[in-house]
Design a protein around this motif. Structure first.
Motif: not given
Length: 896
Positions: A220, A223-224, A226, A629, A633, A651
């Motif tokens: 998780y 997945a974040h 950027d 995920a 992303k 994601a």
């Protein structure tokens, strides 16, 4: 329970508080939400918005100079006000629609951390919220329960866990016996992971990780991250913005140069003060032209097109969270997809049956059919949830559930059979034995034994085969099922002699066991997937399957959907460990040939995506599990499934609400059509700007002032552009775009054919306008009918009526050109207006608006009403633009 004293007691209240202090709560830390102001200000990073802001500032300075220094009317501020209105309308719409989509997504993706789980606390089993689980808690796991945290098994009984959300594996056997650990398993066989679900059996486990520290939490978090990947549309608009800026500067410089040359040629004696005043005036004209040249309608067109697509795509079960994802789908060159739940139904089904004494392999009223029905219904631990009669769901082992569904499809309800059967003894399934057995009392007396399990085991136990089928033929049949990646189960039965138990300490102990048949079970491919895959491949998009399943299963699914072809071999398939062992250079060399990655691990798909992106590919990733995920992303577009995990949906950029792979093809079609709509607007907008630039530029060398006033230019350059952006952005998608190859993201948004159109039409329109200006300056025209009889004389300026004719002609040329722009790249007639109601409505608004402005605009727009015959001549005469375009399209279609 075979637990030690501490484990039987569980944690005390004080230990719970201390564990929570040390290891944190059992919740996943959500990504930090940016403030609404920050989200709004981010919209001003768009390259064309930046250019437009610069133009707006210049326009304000020009207007201030004209108002305060030249003492002109307050109408000089209309232009900058219009530009900033366009800026805030474009950014405001973009912000509003993305925020609305995000709110809809949060409703779709609500996570219930208050779900109750069983633990042992202070020596007593109790229920607590999932979020209250801490490291050290003793979990009691039962069938159907979602595991709340990462834990190590202390006890397990026939425990099978659905790990598809993490590994893609729908049934992973878990045990505390080291002798039966699976060395190839992604996670240890005595570990159960957060977010997975108990499919059958039960167990006790001790929590060792919660929240962000779990495997689910690590994925998780990944997945974040950027990576700041630019979308293809962003890159295109940056190049277009740079081109418009440079082009307007060049034309502005040419205007200054032309005016200076004309000044020198028309002045007999040079004086510095008049020259400086004239030079400053030339600079103001050039700067005004720069402002006019900026296509302020383009950001609006982009925003409206994306917003329109977002709304329409939601109607086709695509919830778009990020606006630019609509267009990026149209540039996709590779789709990396998981298997379970995306290509397949994630629900086991009986694919084939072979009961040797069953005529036609169909259940009937004969004794053998009733025997098979009883064998399937009674010797089973699964249940069916029939609350939805149309779509029953399986509770328990999905393989056994498939057998119950098969009975239901044959019109047999398993529940009465279970209720009527008197079970005497049971032998549960274990991974060691690979079979299960049940003894029931026969209605007429005596007992019957039913055995179900791995065919090779059951066949070896059997003394005979029903129907006299040869064992070699059965083995050949089983091999065929295995090659199709199907799971097989065999059935055997016999009447027990009086006094015989049939089940002993070491398993089945019975003579006379008869082998009665085999069933093949598979997770079937979704019905729409083969056609969807074919559509994507025909559209030039490469498909790659990334799954946790075995190579044989993945290859068979690939064959069924049309991806795996007869000539494919070892270079086209790889396992996760082999994939991980490849160096970056080896992977770069092989990635183009790969079609399937089997036994994939969570980060394999992400590495695959990043490698493809380095090669210039635009990558879309589909997935429904937490394991997907990071790749979702990292991809240019992440597509999660509506029933996927919250981590996967968070994601992603687009959520496929109905889980249908067919929605992928629709998203590509929408994206490609959207890009064409933007090209159509650019075609229309830049043609208008080229005409305006040529009129001012040529006028500078002719010594002629622009015939269009500031308010007229406001209508042409802002209002009409806005309406045009609405008209062209609302055009429906066309399936014909799926016959094209993906566009090169490095190619310019303006194609060579567009350049020819813009240049040719722009020059023609400018020639018409400048010709009218020259004619009207040198002849008095009170009606267009007078043109045939006028005589050219000395320059005498333009009358209000003549200016109104020029203004209306200019607008009507653009009006008919709007239909040409709409027909661009469709290979169809401009009169093919099916599903173009919004376009026609806006075109009508433009036409009526022009009539109203000329009729009642008066001094504000520097116009006077035109005669009916002049309106007729202008409308019919300028329509030649459409008829010439239509003729060229007919010739083009004939030449195709």
């Amino acid at each position: 329970m075979n637990l030690n004293a501490d484990q039987r007691r569980g944690l005390t209240r004080q230990q719970v508080e201390e564990s929570r202090r040390l290891h944190g709560a059992n919740v996943l830390t959500p990504p930090k939400e940016e403030s609404l102001w920050r989200l709004f200000l981010d919209k001003f990073k768009d390259p064309l918005i930046i250019v437009l802001l610069m133009a707006g500032v210049l326009s304000v300075l020009i207007s201030c100079y004209e108002y305060f220094a030249l003492h002109q009317a307050g109408t000089v501020f209309f232009e900058p006000v219009g530009i900033f209105m366009a800026i805030f309308l474009a950014t405001g719409l973009s912000f509003y629609f993305e925020k609305k989509a995000e709110d809809e997504f949060k409703i779709l993706n609500q996570v219930n951390d208050d779900e109750l789980v069983q633990v042992i606390r202070d020596g007593n089993p109790t229920e607590i919220s999932k979020k209250d689980v801490v490291v050290g808690d003793i979990l009691i796991l039962n069938t159907g329960q979602e595991i709340p945290a990462d834990a190590r098994l202390l006890e397990s009984t026939q425990l099978n866990v659905d790990e598809s959300t993490l590994t893609g594996e729908p049934m992973a056997s878990k045990t505390t016996d080291p002798d039966h650990f699976d060395p190839e398993a992604t996670f240890p066989s005595d570990h159960v992971m957060r977010g997975t679900r108990v499919m059958e059996g039960h167990g006790v486990a001790e929590v060792y990780a919660v929240g962000d520290s779990t495997e689910n939490g690590k994925v998780y978090e990944a997945a974040h991250i950027d990576d700041g990947t630019k979308t293809p549309l962003t890159e295109q608009l940056e190049r277009l913005g740079a081109l418009v800026t440079k082009g307007s500067y060049v034309i502005g410089g040419a205007v200054i140069l032309g005016r200076i040359v004309m000044y020198m040629l028309s002045t007999s004696g040079f004086e510095w003060l008049p020259f400086i005043a004239y030079f400053l005036q030339s600079i103001m004209i050039a700067v005004t032209l720069v402002v006019v040249s900026v296509p302020e309608g383009l950001p609006m067109a982009v925003t409206l097109s994306l917003a329109y697509s977002m709304r329409r795509m939601l109607r086709t079960n695509n919830l778009v969270r990020k606006m630019h994802a609509c267009e990026t789908m149209g540039a996709t060159t590779v789709i990396c997809t998981d298997k379970t739940g995306t290509l397949t139904q994630n629900q086991m089904r009986v694919a084939e049956t072979d009961f040797y004494a069953l005529p036609g392999q169909k259940l009937g009223d004969d004794a053998m059919s009733r025997l098979i029905e009883t064998a399937v219904a009674v010797n089973s631990t699964a249940q069916l949830d029939l609350s939805d009669e149309e779509h029953p769901s399986v509770l328990g082992n999905p393989t056994e559930g498939a057998l119950l569904l098969w009975l239901r499809q044959n019109g047999v309800d398993y529940r009465p059979l279970r209720e009527e059967a008197k079970v005497v003894r049971e032998l549960p399934f274990t991974t060691e034995r690979k079979y299960m057995a049940t003894v029931i009392a026969e209605p007429g007396g005596g007992e019957r034994l039913f055995v179900k399990g791995a065919p090779e085991i059951v066949l070896a136990m059997s003394d005979s085969v029903n129907g006299g089928v040869e064992r070699a033929k059965i083995n050949e049949q089983l091999l065929g099922y295995q090659e199709k990646a199907m799971r097989t189960l065999a059935f055997a039965t016999c009447l027990l002699p009086e006094g015989a138990d049939g089940i002993g300490d070491n398993g089945v102990d019975a003579d006379g066991l008869e082998f009665i048949g085999v069933v093949a079970i598979a997770d079937p491919v979704r019905a729409e997937v083969p056609d969807s895959i074919r559509e994507c491949i025909n559209a030039g998009i490469a498909i790659k399957i990334v799954t946790g399943d075995t190579p044989a299963t993945a290859r068979e699914i690939g064959r069924q959907i049309g991806l795996w072809q007869e000539g494919d071999g070892d270079r086209n398939i790889i396992t996760g460990p082999e994939f991980g062992a490849l160096t970056d250079s080896e992977l770069a060399d092989r990635v183009g040939d790969l079609k399937i990655i089997a036994r994939a691990r969570p980060m394999d798909k992400k590495r695959l995506v990043e490698t493809l992106q380095k090669q210039g590919q635009v990558v879309a990733v589909t997935g429904d599990g937490t394991n997907d995920a990071p790749a979702l992303k990292a991809a240019n577009v992440g597509l999660s499934m509506g029933d996927g995990t919250s981590v996967a949906k968070e994601a992603s950029d687009i959520t496929i609400v109905d889980n249908s792979f067919a929605s992928i093809g629709r998203a590509v079609m929408w994206g490609r059509s959207l890009f064409q709509n933007l090209q159509r607007f650019i075609l229309f907008q830049l043609t208008v700007n080229v005409v305006a630039c040529l009129v001012v530029l040529v006028g500078a060398f002719m010594g002629t002032e622009s015939p269009l006033t500031v308010t007229q230019m406001l209508w042409v350059n802002l209002i009409m552009d806005t309406f045009a952006s609405m008209a062209l952005s609302s055009l429906p998608p066309s399936r014909s775009v799926m016959n094209d190859r993906p566009r090169d993201r490095r190619s310019f948004i303006i194609t060579s054919s567009m350049w020819r159109f813009i240049g040719g039409v722009g020059v023609m329109f400018a020639a018409v306008v400048l010709g009218m200006v020259y004619l009207f300056e040198h002849a008095e025209v009170n009606s267009l009918a007078d043109i045939l009889h006028v005589s050219i004389g000395a320059p005498q300026g333009l009358s209000p009526y003549e200016l109104s004719i020029i203004f209306t002609t200019f607008v009507m040329l653009q009006f008919w050109n709007l239909f040409n722009a709409r027909a661009y790249a469709t290979h169809k007639s401009a009169f093919h207006l099916k599903a173009c109601g919004e376009f026609l409505l806006i075109a009508l608004v433009i036409f009526v608006g022009q009539v109203v402005i000329v009729t009642i605009g008066g001094e504000f727009f520097n116009v006077v009403p035109l005669k009916i015959e002049d309106w007729a001549i202008i409308v019919i005469g300028t329509s030649l633009v459409l008829w010439v375009g239509e003729l060229l399209r007919i010739v083009s279609r004939i030449g195709r």
